[in-house]
Enzyme design. Structure first.
Site, PDB file in Angstrom:
ATOM      1  N   ARG A  25      -0.440 -20.416  -1.644  1.00  0.00           N
ATOM      2  CA  ARG A  25      -1.538 -19.506  -1.333  1.00  0.00           C
ATOM      3  C   ARG A  25      -1.899 -18.687  -2.564  1.00  0.00           C
ATOM      4  O   ARG A  25      -3.073 -18.401  -2.812  1.00  0.00           O
ATOM      5  CB  ARG A  25      -1.146 -18.596  -0.184  1.00  0.00           C
ATOM      6  CG  ARG A  25      -2.264 -17.703   0.310  1.00  0.00           C
ATOM      7  CD  ARG A  25      -3.372 -18.498   0.970  1.00  0.00           C
ATOM      8  NE  ARG A  25      -3.060 -18.815   2.355  1.00  0.00           N
ATOM      9  CZ  ARG A  25      -3.893 -19.457   3.163  1.00  0.00           C
ATOM     10  NH1 ARG A  25      -5.070 -19.853   2.717  1.00  0.00           N
ATOM     11  NH2 ARG A  25      -3.553 -19.731   4.402  1.00  0.00           N
ATOM     12  N   ARG A  88       0.339  -6.538  -0.791  1.00  0.00           N
ATOM     13  CA  ARG A  88       0.705  -7.734  -0.026  1.00  0.00           C
ATOM     14  C   ARG A  88      -0.507  -8.199   0.768  1.00  0.00           C
ATOM     15  O   ARG A  88      -1.179  -7.403   1.433  1.00  0.00           O
ATOM     16  CB  ARG A  88       1.875  -7.436   0.908  1.00  0.00           C
ATOM     17  CG  ARG A  88       2.045  -8.482   2.002  1.00  0.00           C
ATOM     18  CD  ARG A  88       3.402  -8.457   2.665  1.00  0.00           C
ATOM     19  NE  ARG A  88       3.364  -8.996   4.018  1.00  0.00           N
ATOM     20  CZ  ARG A  88       3.152 -10.260   4.348  1.00  0.00           C
ATOM     21  NH1 ARG A  88       2.918 -11.162   3.406  1.00  0.00           N
ATOM     22  NH2 ARG A  88       3.155 -10.642   5.616  1.00  0.00           N
ATOM     23  N   VAL A  89      -0.785  -9.491   0.706  1.00  0.00           N
ATOM     24  CA  VAL A  89      -1.874 -10.091   1.479  1.00  0.00           C
ATOM     25  C   VAL A  89      -1.274 -11.224   2.306  1.00  0.00           C
ATOM     26  O   VAL A  89      -0.747 -12.192   1.766  1.00  0.00           O
ATOM     27  CB  VAL A  89      -3.017 -10.601   0.571  1.00  0.00           C
ATOM     28  CG1 VAL A  89      -3.815  -9.436   0.020  1.00  0.00           C
ATOM     29  CG2 VAL A  89      -2.495 -11.458  -0.582  1.00  0.00           C
ATOM     30  N   GLY A  90      -1.313 -11.080   3.609  1.00  0.00           N
ATOM     31  CA  GLY A  90      -0.668 -12.075   4.447  1.00  0.00           C
ATOM     32  C   GLY A  90      -1.235 -12.096   5.844  1.00  0.00           C
ATOM     33  O   GLY A  90      -2.366 -11.671   6.075  1.00  0.00           O
ATOM     34  N   SER A  91      -0.436 -12.562   6.769  1.00  0.00           N
ATOM     35  CA  SER A  91      -0.874 -12.649   8.161  1.00  0.00           C
ATOM     36  C   SER A  91       0.118 -11.924   9.049  1.00  0.00           C
ATOM     37  O   SER A  91       1.241 -11.616   8.647  1.00  0.00           O
ATOM     38  CB  SER A  91      -1.002 -14.110   8.597  1.00  0.00           C
ATOM     39  OG  SER A  91       0.244 -14.772   8.491  1.00  0.00           O
ATOM     40  N   SER A 204      -3.529 -13.673  12.729  1.00  0.00           N
ATOM     41  CA  SER A 204      -3.608 -15.121  12.926  1.00  0.00           C
ATOM     42  C   SER A 204      -3.281 -15.539  14.355  1.00  0.00           C
ATOM     43  O   SER A 204      -3.647 -16.638  14.784  1.00  0.00           O
ATOM     44  CB  SER A 204      -2.657 -15.836  11.964  1.00  0.00           C
ATOM     45  OG  SER A 204      -1.322 -15.407  12.192  1.00  0.00           O
ATOM     46  N   ASP A 205      -2.581 -14.662  15.075  1.00  0.00           N
ATOM     47  CA  ASP A 205      -2.263 -14.967  16.473  1.00  0.00           C
ATOM     48  C   ASP A 205      -1.986 -13.663  17.212  1.00  0.00           C
ATOM     49  O   ASP A 205      -1.760 -12.622  16.589  1.00  0.00           O
ATOM     50  CB  ASP A 205      -1.057 -15.901  16.568  1.00  0.00           C
ATOM     51  CG  ASP A 205       0.204 -15.306  15.971  1.00  0.00           C
ATOM     52  OD1 ASP A 205       1.070 -14.887  16.742  1.00  0.00           O
ATOM     53  OD2 ASP A 205       0.316 -15.257  14.728  1.00  0.00           O
TER      54      ASP A 205
END
Length: 236
Positions: A25, A88-91, A204-205
């Protein structure tokens, strides 16, 4: 000088580093959003890149999964490479009912079942929080881009497959927005070393409702989050 886990040279990293968990990513971010990109590290295939975004130097590097992994990379970036801002870049998986798929969640604070911050703080509770200047700028950028954003407490879990089936209802009751696995650790390292940190997550969920994004929706949501993160990075 290289560290045990980062084989970059002094000056290779910008003062601000965006950090997804997945090193691929990080590669995608560098190739999609940055110009004049240079790969600066690859130990254990944890790729790091430096380039420019709208003419300003920005770096991106993976941090792996979970607090122990991310703490190693964040510590070395700050202590050995002079990085001042970690984003931080995430889900995350949402738990609160008013948080929806594709929302952007900004972790103002990060609760956790990990003991890493207690170890740092003589077994006392440590309020792991984001730097306000980064937080304020990210909210401003999200609103300017009309990206749906929620700001509040997240929960950084040690276990992805938790045996505590009722924990998510308790989180919802306490107003926690969503669950990741790294924010509390990153905030602890940054505080310990005098740097600034922020966590920006895309939903994401939804853990309680059982909803999930399709692969196409996940990519769009990630790109929206990245634009917020990049604009934040160059305006702080």
């Amino acid at each position: 000088m290289a560290t045990p886990h980062i084989n970059a040279q002094p000056g290779d990293f910008a003062e601000t580093v965006l950090m997804p968990g997945d090193p691929l990513r990080a590669k995608y971010i560098a190739e999609t959003f940055l110009e004049d990109v240079k790969q600066v590290c690859d130990v254990r295939n944890m790729f790091g890149f430096t380039g420019t975004y709208k003419g300003k130097k920005v770096s991106v590097m993976g941090h792996g999964m979970g607090i122990p992994s991310c703490c190693i990379y964040v510590h070395e970036l700050i202590a050995e490479y002079g990085v001042k801002n970690v984003i931080r870049v995430g889900s995350c998986g949402a738990v609160r009912d008013d948080v929806n798929l594709m929302d952007v969640v900004i972790g103002m604070g990060a609760s956790t079942d990990s003991k890493v911050n207690r170890i740092r703080f003589n077994n006392h509770d440590f309020a792991a929080i984001a730097d306000f200047s980064l937080l304020e700028e990210a909210v401003k950028q999200a609103r300017a881009q009309e990206v749906p954003v929620k700001v509040g407490n997240v929960f950084s879990a040690d276990l992805f497959y938790t045996p505590e089936a009722d924990i998510f209802e308790k989180m919802e009751k306490l107003g926690i927005l969503g669950v990741d696995m790294e924010a509390a650790g990153i905030y602890g390292v940054a505080a310990d070393l005098g740097a600034k940190a922020l966590t920006i997550l895309t939903v994401s969920d939804h853990i309680i409702r059982g909803e999930k994004l399709s692969s196409e929706e996940r990519q769009k949501s990630f790109n929206d989050m990245m634009k917020v993160a990049l604009e934040t990075a160059i305006n702080i």
